[in-house]
Every structure is written in C-alpha cells, then in structure tokens.
Design a protein around this motif. Structure first.
Motif, PDB file in Angstrom:
ATOM      1  N   UNK A 121       8.830   4.963  -2.299  1.00  0.00           N
ATOM      2  CA  UNK A 121       7.977   5.791  -3.257  1.00  0.00           C
ATOM      3  C   UNK A 121       7.144   5.166  -4.185  1.00  0.00           C
ATOM      4  N   UNK A 122       7.703   3.923  -4.845  1.00  0.00           N
ATOM      5  CA  UNK A 122       7.004   3.229  -5.872  1.00  0.00           C
ATOM      6  C   UNK A 122       5.705   2.582  -5.424  1.00  0.00           C
ATOM      7  N   UNK A 123       6.142   2.089  -4.032  1.00  0.00           N
ATOM      8  CA  UNK A 123       5.018   1.126  -3.431  1.00  0.00           C
ATOM      9  C   UNK A 123       3.904   2.213  -3.116  1.00  0.00           C
ATOM     10  N   UNK A 124       4.359   3.436  -2.459  1.00  0.00           N
ATOM     11  CA  UNK A 124       3.293   4.241  -2.161  1.00  0.00           C
ATOM     12  C   UNK A 124       2.557   4.962  -3.454  1.00  0.00           C
ATOM     13  N   UNK A 125       3.147   5.138  -4.469  1.00  0.00           N
ATOM     14  CA  UNK A 125       2.546   5.531  -5.720  1.00  0.00           C
ATOM     15  C   UNK A 125       1.559   4.151  -6.257  1.00  0.00           C
ATOM     16  N   UNK A 126       2.007   3.072  -5.904  1.00  0.00           N
ATOM     17  CA  UNK A 126       1.180   1.756  -6.534  1.00  0.00           C
ATOM     18  C   UNK A 126      -0.201   1.967  -5.318  1.00  0.00           C
ATOM     19  N   UNK A 127       0.118   2.128  -4.224  1.00  0.00           N
ATOM     20  CA  UNK A 127      -1.190   2.222  -3.234  1.00  0.00           C
ATOM     21  C   UNK A 127      -2.177   3.481  -3.653  1.00  0.00           C
ATOM     22  N   UNK A 128      -1.422   4.385  -4.083  1.00  0.00           N
ATOM     23  CA  UNK A 128      -2.404   5.580  -4.343  1.00  0.00           C
ATOM     24  C   UNK A 128      -3.212   5.264  -5.644  1.00  0.00           C
ATOM     25  N   UNK A 129      -2.463   4.593  -6.415  1.00  0.00           N
ATOM     26  CA  UNK A 129      -3.214   4.389  -7.660  1.00  0.00           C
ATOM     27  C   UNK A 129      -4.422   3.358  -7.333  1.00  0.00           C
ATOM     28  N   UNK A 130      -4.106   2.416  -6.611  1.00  0.00           N
ATOM     29  CA  UNK A 130      -5.140   1.340  -6.234  1.00  0.00           C
ATOM     30  C   UNK A 130      -6.260   1.999  -5.651  1.00  0.00           C
TER      31      UNK A 130
END
Length: 207
Positions: A144-153
């Motif tokens: 979830x954290x990795x996906x959030x970081x990806x979406x933010x990018x």
C-alpha cells in the motif's frame, strides 16, 4: 502408622523437617510445642497446627501429601485419610486396609502429557497462523505504501505534463491572439472612419 516420607503424608521437600531431633523429639512446624518423636503419626493430634499427624486423619486441620509419582503431587485434608475413598492416584491415603486403591498415576500422567502435547501443538499452530497473518498484513501494508508512493510520483509527473501543455498552448495561441487583436483594431478604425464620414455627409446636407 509409620511416617510415609516421599510416599505419602509428607513431601520429599518437607522430609528434613520430620527427622527426629538429637533428643528424640519432634517440634511442631508452627513452633508451638515439642513432643516425643514416637507421637508423630500415632493417630492422636498433639500439635495445634496438625503437623504431627501428616499421615493420619487425627488432626482436622492437617494436610496429607500425595506424592502421585508419574502424575501431579497434591495435598488433601487429613480428614480424608483412610475414609474409604481413594483420593490420591497412588492410593497412599488409604493404607488401613479398608479399601484397595489402584495406582493409576502413570495412566493419568500419560493422559496429562498427551493433553499438554495437544495444547502445545495448538499453541504452536496458533502462533504460526498469527505469524502468517502478521506477515501478510505487513506485506499488504508495504504494498500500500509503495502504491501510494507510485501514485504520488505519477501525480507529480502529470502536473508537470499539464503545466508544459498549458505553456505550449499559450505559446501556440499567442500569434493568433495578436493577429486577432490587430484585425479587430483595424476593423474598429475602419468603422470609426466610416462613421465619421457619414457624420460629415449628414452635416453637409443639413447646411
């Protein structure tokens, strides 16, 4: 009745307290009195705390120790000694011959160990399941954290793209806007010129 140290009546850990003194006496464990050693387990309660009769039912407040080798040691009330009921699994509480007790401590111990093994197995399975759930929860959280970081990018990239497109649009529209403004200015000047001409003609006709 003899003193049954390590077999019944007195536990092994208490055996040293039931050794006769050098003068052949026994001191009650509460220290209240001293009696001849032969009075111990003579089926008469001499000590106030009942400690002189660990193997008989003479003292109502006394305790009888069941060694129960192979199972779990226990203490019962002295009043249950030689009462015709086998309270200790090793049968040491019934030595008066009124009833014959079968020593089933090994069987009970085997069942107890099997139950303990089942309990430990269930606990181990529960621990492993809990660990699995914990690991899965940790993995999902990390994803979830990795996906959030990806979406933010991706959001930041899109914002830059939109800004670039807006800049490009303004640059593309600038010449057209200038041309429109120039054309509008010329048209306005032409209309003003025509209007002035009409007004001059109208004034000439009036005079």
């Amino acid at each position: 009745m003899q003193l049954l140290v390590g077999q019944g009546g007195v536990s092994i850990s208490m055996a040293s307290l039931y050794q006769p003194a050098e003068d052949g006496t026994f001191t009650c464990l509460d220290g209240s009195s001293k009696i001849p050693y032969e009075y111990v387990n003579d089926d008469y309660c001499d000590c106030n705390d009942g400690t002189d009769e660990p193997g008989t039912s003479a003292c109502p407040n006394g305790k009888f120790h069941c060694t129960n080798a192979g199972y779990v040691p226990s203490n019962i009330l002295s009043s249950r000694v030689n009462d015709g009921v086998c309270d200790c699994c090793d049968g040491t509480d019934e030595d008066a011959g009124r009833i014959e007790c079968v020593n089933n401590c090994k069987e009970l111990g085997k069942k107890l160990r099997e139950e303990q093994d089942r309990t430990r197995k269930l606990q181990q399975e529960g621990f492993e399941k809990q660990k699995t759930f914990s690991d899965e929860g940790k993995r999902v959280h990390e994803e979830k954290i990795a996906r959030q970081a990806e979406l933010e990018k991706e959001r930041e990239t899109l914002e830059v793209t939109v800004k670039d497109l807006e800049t490009a649009k303004l640059e593309a529209e600038s010449p057209e806007t200038e041309a429109k403004d120039k054309h509008q200015k010329a048209w306005d000047e032409l209309k003003a010129e025509r209007q002035a001409k009409k007004e001059v003609e109208a004034a000439s006709l009036a005079f």
